[in-house]
Design a protein around this motif. Structure first.
Motif, PDB file in Angstrom:
ATOM      1  N   ALA A 147       0.823  -1.217   0.000  1.00 34.30           N
ATOM      2  CA  ALA A 147       0.000   0.000   0.000  1.00 34.30           C
ATOM      3  C   ALA A 147       0.858   1.268   0.000  1.00 34.30           C
ATOM      4  O   ALA A 147       0.486   2.271  -0.620  1.00 34.30           O
ATOM      5  N   GLY A 148       2.021   1.219   0.706  1.00 38.25           N
ATOM      6  CA  GLY A 148       2.904   2.385   0.754  1.00 38.25           C
ATOM      7  C   GLY A 148       3.339   2.772  -0.652  1.00 38.25           C
ATOM      8  O   GLY A 148       3.240   3.953  -1.039  1.00 38.25           O
ATOM      9  N   ALA A 149       3.755   1.777  -1.430  1.00 45.04           N
ATOM     10  CA  ALA A 149       4.219   2.047  -2.794  1.00 45.04           C
ATOM     11  C   ALA A 149       3.054   2.494  -3.680  1.00 45.04           C
ATOM     12  O   ALA A 149       3.203   3.398  -4.509  1.00 45.04           O
ATOM     13  N   ILE A 150       1.897   1.868  -3.469  1.00 45.09           N
ATOM     14  CA  ILE A 150       0.728   2.208  -4.303  1.00 45.09           C
ATOM     15  C   ILE A 150       0.263   3.642  -4.023  1.00 45.09           C
ATOM     16  O   ILE A 150      -0.026   4.397  -4.947  1.00 45.09           O
ATOM     17  N   THR A 151       0.227   3.998  -2.741  1.00 47.46           N
ATOM     18  CA  THR A 151      -0.205   5.367  -2.412  1.00 47.46           C
ATOM     19  C   THR A 151       0.802   6.393  -2.950  1.00 47.46           C
ATOM     20  O   THR A 151       0.409   7.478  -3.374  1.00 47.46           O
ATOM     21  N   ALA A 152       2.081   6.018  -2.945  1.00 52.13           N
ATOM     22  CA  ALA A 152       3.103   6.921  -3.492  1.00 52.13           C
ATOM     23  C   ALA A 152       2.923   7.067  -5.001  1.00 52.13           C
ATOM     24  O   ALA A 152       3.038   8.159  -5.558  1.00 52.13           O
ATOM     25  N   LEU A 153       2.581   5.957  -5.653  1.00 49.84           N
ATOM     26  CA  LEU A 153       2.383   5.955  -7.103  1.00 49.84           C
ATOM     27  C   LEU A 153       1.250   6.903  -7.506  1.00 49.84           C
ATOM     28  O   LEU A 153       1.346   7.636  -8.487  1.00 49.84           O
ATOM     29  N   PHE A 154       0.173   6.861  -6.724  1.00 50.10           N
ATOM     30  CA  PHE A 154      -0.980   7.714  -7.026  1.00 50.10           C
ATOM     31  C   PHE A 154      -0.905   9.072  -6.309  1.00 50.10           C
ATOM     32  O   PHE A 154      -1.869   9.828  -6.298  1.00 50.10           O
ATOM     33  N   ARG A 155       0.232   9.322  -5.688  1.00 46.16           N
ATOM     34  CA  ARG A 155       0.478  10.581  -4.962  1.00 46.16           C
ATOM     35  C   ARG A 155      -0.580  10.854  -3.904  1.00 46.16           C
ATOM     36  O   ARG A 155      -1.099  11.962  -3.779  1.00 46.16           O
ATOM     37  N   VAL A 156      -0.937   9.816  -3.188  1.00 51.26           N
ATOM     38  CA  VAL A 156      -1.872   9.970  -2.054  1.00 51.26           C
ATOM     39  C   VAL A 156      -1.195   9.367  -0.812  1.00 51.26           C
ATOM     40  O   VAL A 156      -1.770   8.534  -0.118  1.00 51.26           O
ATOM     41  N   GLU A 157       0.044   9.835  -0.559  1.00 51.68           N
ATOM     42  CA  GLU A 157       0.818   9.273   0.549  1.00 51.68           C
ATOM     43  C   GLU A 157       0.099   9.399   1.894  1.00 51.68           C
ATOM     44  O   GLU A 157       0.368   8.624   2.819  1.00 51.68           O
ATOM     45  N   PHE A 158      -0.793  10.382   1.981  1.00 52.60           N
ATOM     46  CA  PHE A 158      -1.512  10.569   3.257  1.00 52.60           C
ATOM     47  C   PHE A 158      -2.395   9.351   3.590  1.00 52.60           C
ATOM     48  O   PHE A 158      -2.865   9.222   4.716  1.00 52.60           O
ATOM     49  N   LEU A 159      -2.611   8.467   2.587  1.00 50.13           N
ATOM     50  CA  LEU A 159      -3.418   7.263   2.847  1.00 50.13           C
ATOM     51  C   LEU A 159      -2.544   6.044   3.166  1.00 50.13           C
ATOM     52  O   LEU A 159      -3.062   4.945   3.345  1.00 50.13           O
ATOM     53  N   SER A 160      -1.241   6.262   3.256  1.00 55.71           N
ATOM     54  CA  SER A 160      -0.346   5.134   3.550  1.00 55.71           C
ATOM     55  C   SER A 160      -0.630   4.592   4.954  1.00 55.71           C
ATOM     56  O   SER A 160      -0.515   5.333   5.949  1.00 55.71           O
ATOM     57  N   PRO A 161      -1.010   3.324   5.072  1.00 50.92           N
ATOM     58  CA  PRO A 161      -1.339   2.770   6.399  1.00 50.92           C
ATOM     59  C   PRO A 161      -0.199   2.930   7.405  1.00 50.92           C
ATOM     60  O   PRO A 161      -0.444   3.266   8.561  1.00 50.92           O
ATOM     61  N   LEU A 162       1.033   2.736   6.951  1.00 47.26           N
ATOM     62  CA  LEU A 162       2.165   2.827   7.884  1.00 47.26           C
ATOM     63  C   LEU A 162       2.325   4.250   8.420  1.00 47.26           C
ATOM     64  O   LEU A 162       2.566   4.446   9.624  1.00 47.26           O
ATOM     65  N   ASP A 163       2.180   5.242   7.540  1.00 45.89           N
ATOM     66  CA  ASP A 163       2.302   6.640   7.978  1.00 45.89           C
ATOM     67  C   ASP A 163       1.194   6.990   8.975  1.00 45.89           C
ATOM     68  O   ASP A 163       1.429   7.690   9.956  1.00 45.89           O
ATOM     69  N   ILE A 164       0.013   6.476   8.691  1.00 43.48           N
ATOM     70  CA  ILE A 164      -1.128   6.757   9.584  1.00 43.48           C
ATOM     71  C   ILE A 164      -0.890   6.115  10.956  1.00 43.48           C
ATOM     72  O   ILE A 164      -1.116   6.734  11.996  1.00 43.48           O
ATOM     73  N   VAL A 165      -0.411   4.875  10.918  1.00 42.79           N
ATOM     74  CA  VAL A 165      -0.131   4.172  12.182  1.00 42.79           C
ATOM     75  C   VAL A 165       0.971   4.901  12.966  1.00 42.79           C
ATOM     76  O   VAL A 165       0.861   5.074  14.187  1.00 42.79           O
ATOM     77  N   ASP A 166       1.996   5.383  12.276  1.00 36.60           N
ATOM     78  CA  ASP A 166       3.074   6.114  12.937  1.00 36.60           C
ATOM     79  C   ASP A 166       2.557   7.376  13.630  1.00 36.60           C
ATOM     80  O   ASP A 166       3.079   7.781  14.673  1.00 36.60           O
ATOM     81  N   ALA A 167       1.543   7.977  13.016  1.00 31.07           N
ATOM     82  CA  ALA A 167       1.035   9.236  13.561  1.00 31.07           C
ATOM     83  C   ALA A 167      -0.004   9.034  14.660  1.00 31.07           C
ATOM     84  O   ALA A 167      -0.464  10.010  15.269  1.00 31.07           O
ATOM     85  N   LEU A 168      -0.366   7.786  14.925  1.00 36.49           N
ATOM     86  CA  LEU A 168      -1.456   7.536  15.893  1.00 36.49           C
ATOM     87  C   LEU A 168      -1.196   8.103  17.296  1.00 36.49           C
ATOM     88  O   LEU A 168      -2.092   8.741  17.872  1.00 36.49           O
ATOM     89  N   PRO A 169       0.021   7.903  17.901  1.00 37.22           N
ATOM     90  CA  PRO A 169       0.231   8.441  19.260  1.00 37.22           C
ATOM     91  C   PRO A 169      -0.012   9.950  19.320  1.00 37.22           C
ATOM     92  O   PRO A 169      -0.657  10.450  20.264  1.00 37.22           O
ATOM     93  N   ALA A 170       0.478  10.665  18.290  1.00 35.28           N
ATOM     94  CA  ALA A 170       0.289  12.130  18.280  1.00 35.28           C
ATOM     95  C   ALA A 170      -1.192  12.462  18.123  1.00 35.28           C
ATOM     96  O   ALA A 170      -1.728  13.330  18.821  1.00 35.28           O
ATOM     97  N   THR A 171      -1.850  11.753  17.213  1.00 32.79           N
ATOM     98  CA  THR A 171      -3.287  12.007  16.999  1.00 32.79           C
ATOM     99  C   THR A 171      -4.077  11.764  18.271  1.00 32.79           C
ATOM    100  O   THR A 171      -4.962  12.552  18.627  1.00 32.79           O
ATOM    101  N   LEU A 172      -3.737  10.704  18.962  1.00 34.44           N
ATOM    102  CA  LEU A 172      -4.462  10.359  20.197  1.00 34.44           C
ATOM    103  C   LEU A 172      -4.269  11.431  21.279  1.00 34.44           C
ATOM    104  O   LEU A 172      -5.117  11.605  22.167  1.00 34.44           O
ATOM    105  N   GLN A 173      -3.145  12.162  21.193  1.00 39.55           N
ATOM    106  CA  GLN A 173      -2.911  13.227  22.173  1.00 39.55           C
ATOM    107  C   GLN A 173      -3.474  14.562  21.704  1.00 39.55           C
ATOM    108  O   GLN A 173      -3.295  15.580  22.359  1.00 39.55           O
ATOM    109  N   GLY A 174      -4.111  14.526  20.559  1.00 34.69           N
ATOM    110  CA  GLY A 174      -4.747  15.745  20.052  1.00 34.69           C
ATOM    111  C   GLY A 174      -3.838  16.560  19.153  1.00 34.69           C
ATOM    112  O   GLY A 174      -4.198  17.677  18.745  1.00 34.69           O
ATOM    113  N   ASP A 175      -2.684  16.024  18.802  1.00 37.27           N
ATOM    114  CA  ASP A 175      -1.723  16.747  17.972  1.00 37.27           C
ATOM    115  C   ASP A 175      -1.977  16.419  16.490  1.00 37.27           C
ATOM    116  O   ASP A 175      -1.306  15.561  15.912  1.00 37.27           O
TER     117      ASP A 175
END
Lengths: 334, 229
Positions: free
Chosen positions: B168-196
């Motif tokens: 999915a990371g490569a596919i989202t990069a191919l379609f230039r929708v990196e914001f949908l990359s599952p790994l990036d979203i998972v990485d950002a979860l702690p910050a999101t959970l804290q309201g950041d």
């Protein structure tokens, strides 16, 4: 009124295999129509097209006067379908499966439950009603399929090779049932064995290599196949019998085959007389006669071959048939 | 759909999956009160859905149609069921199962971690995280059922879904929708959970998964409605 009408129905799979070629099929209301042909002739493809499970490459299918499509549920609600070797959801038993099919058809509970019980009783599956369907024998599976095809009390029954894999008792049961149901419903039944269904059909369609080569009343069909061919199963001095046949004035063509002799009588109604003379020769030759078999199936093969040879005479015939496109009756149906 | 849900409920693979998820939640919740901060614990719990439990989702959804290829024509679509009804019921039953299990595990766990865990958790951040992971699972489930309509063999559908999901990371990069990359979203979860987080970004992710899911479902429905059975 015709219940089923197909016009120039053609199915080509992936541009590689022609399964059905320009079939014009007509099934009149209230008849039992037998679709006959060897394995791979296109019977199942035809049936799947009639049910909207597959889409035609060319031509169209009309059932109850309306075009059949994959989403024509209002038409399929009036049809009972029995596939060859039916496959059911594995984790269901006959009661659950019939109830499931009844619910799919939208039959209310107070109608559905008594009907499924009556059907299970009618097909002799009461004692197996709690068994998982995957544990049922071929015969029981077919009988469950028959019950499922009747749960919606359909006007039209489409049964694909209902006698396949059944023992003689099962075959007889199924044929008798077709005869009984044929008194009040329109039935299309396919088989690779004409002898199996011929006696219960009013109309016959013969498919050969995807081509509907004959479609019409059974009487018309039997007129062509009635060639008076029989086989005598013998033991003893068969060569001696053959020698007597060779010099006898009996009007019969004969062939020595395995443990017997194949006889072909003329079609002028003298078969009984000529056969009695042959049997007299059998007696004189001191040969033991074990059985007399009808060669109806072989005659059907010969019939198919004859028609195909006839058809192969030229493209002009094909072009003429295309122009005739509407309705199928008699020889040269396709 | 009802029949499909009953069949899923009887499946041992589904029961084992539910048991493992429950076990993980039982282990995670107490850990948030000692050696782990609450955002990390909840992020870890949520992350297992797209990263680990996705395997169970793929196994349970990739055979939705392909495993019934013989039965579906004989017993269902030769009766009065339209192609649309069948395929939509298949997708709906899988979504009910996946989202039902997801919410069954994450909602009580999120409540307990927020109530007893050490560290700050933002309520809005929890809602966004659960919504986004939930939509991600909707896409994964839809994709698995869609591939199940394309391929007649369950194993092929399974491997196909697995391949697409883990690439999915490569596919989202191919379609230039990196914001949908599952790994990036998972990485950002702690910050999101804290309201950041930026709300518009969260909306964009949610909408992106929704559009992708609707597209996949539409392709599946369109393909299945024309498929020869």
């Amino acid at each position: 009124m015709n219940i089923i009408t197909t016009h120039n129905l053609t199915k080509i799979y992936k541009n590689k295999h022609i399964a059905l070629n320009g079939a014009n099929l007509t099934v009149p209301k209230g008849t039992v129509f037998g679709l006959v042909g060897p394995n791979g002739a296109g019977k199942t493809t035809t049936i799947r097209l009639l049910l909207g499970l597959q889409s035609p490459t060319a031509g169209d299918v009309r059932v109850f006067g309306e075009r059949m499509t994959p989403n024509a549920t209002h038409l399929r609600r009036r049809i009972g379908f029995l596939p060859t070797y039916p496959r059911f959801p594995k984790d269901m038993n006959p009661i659950l499966y019939l109830d499931f099919v009844g619910r799919i058809f939208g039959i209310p509970t107070d109608v559905r439950k008594p009907r499924l019980a009556a059907l299970l009783r009618a097909v002799g599956l009461l004692s197996a009603s709690s068994q998982k369907v995957q544990t049922l024998s071929t015969g029981m599976t077919t009988r469950l399929g028959i019950a499922a095809s009747l749960i919606n009390d359909p006007e039209l029954l489409i049964w694909d090779e209902p006698t396949a894999g059944l023992d003689p008792e099962g075959r007889k049961y199924t044929i008798d049932l077709i005869q009984e149901l044929g008194q009040e419903k329109t039935i299309l039944v396919s088989s690779h064995n004409l002898a199996d269904i011929q006696k219960v059909c009013d109309y016959i369609g013969i498919l050969s290599e995807g081509k509907l080569i004959f479609s019409g009343p059974v009487e018309e069909m039997t007129r062509f196949t009635r060639s008076g061919a029989i086989e005598l199963e013998l033991e003893g001095d068969i060569e001696g019998l053959c020698a007597r046949l060779e010099v006898s004035p009996i009007e019969v063509e004969w062939d020595r085959i395995g443990k017997g002799v194949q006889l072909r009588f003329k079609r002028d109604g003298t078969m009984a007389v000529e056969l009695s003379k042959v049997l007299q020769l059998v007696n004189e030759a001191g040969v033991t006669l074990y059985a007399i078999h009808s060669l109806q199936d072989e005659m059907v093969d010969a019939f198919i071959q004859l028609l195909e040879e006839e058809r192969a005479h030229g493209f002009s015939r094909i072009l003429r048939v295309e122009n005739e496109a509407n309705g199928v009756s008699g020889i040269d149906a396709g | 759909m009802q029949a499909d849900l009953v069949s899923l409920a009887r499946s041992w693979a589904v029961r084992i999956w539910l048991g493992l998820m429950a076990l993980q939640a039982i282990v995670t919740v107490p850990s948030s009160t000692s050696d782990s901060t609450a955002p990390d614990a909840l992020a870890g719990l949520l992350a297992t859905f797209p990263l680990i439990w996705s395997l169970f989702i793929i196994i349970n959804s990739s055979g939705a149609v392909s495993s019934e290829s013989g039965v579906v024509a004989d017993s269902i679509l030769s009766k009065s069921v339209t192609r649309y009804e069948y395929i939509l019921a298949k997708i709906a039953s899988r979504l009910v199962m996946v989202l039902g299990f997801f919410l069954l595990i994450t909602l009580p766990a999120a409540y307990l971690i927020a109530r007893y865990g050490i560290g700050e958790l933002a309520r809005d951040g929890i809602v966004w995280s659960i919504l986004i992971i939930g939509m991600m699972l909707v896409l994964l489930t839809s994709l698995a059922v869609a591939l199940s309509t394309l391929f007649n063999r369950t194993m092929v559908a399974m491997i196909g879904t697995w391949g697409v999901w883990y690439a999915a990371g490569a596919i989202t990069a191919l379609f230039r929708v990196e914001f949908l990359s599952p790994l990036d979203i998972v990485d950002a979860l702690p910050a999101t959970l804290q309201g950041d987080y930026v709300a518009s970004d969260q909306w964009r992710i949610l909408a992106g998964f929704a559009v992708a899911s609707v597209t996949v479902i539409s392709i599946a429905v369109l393909h299945f409605s024309r498929k020869d059975l």
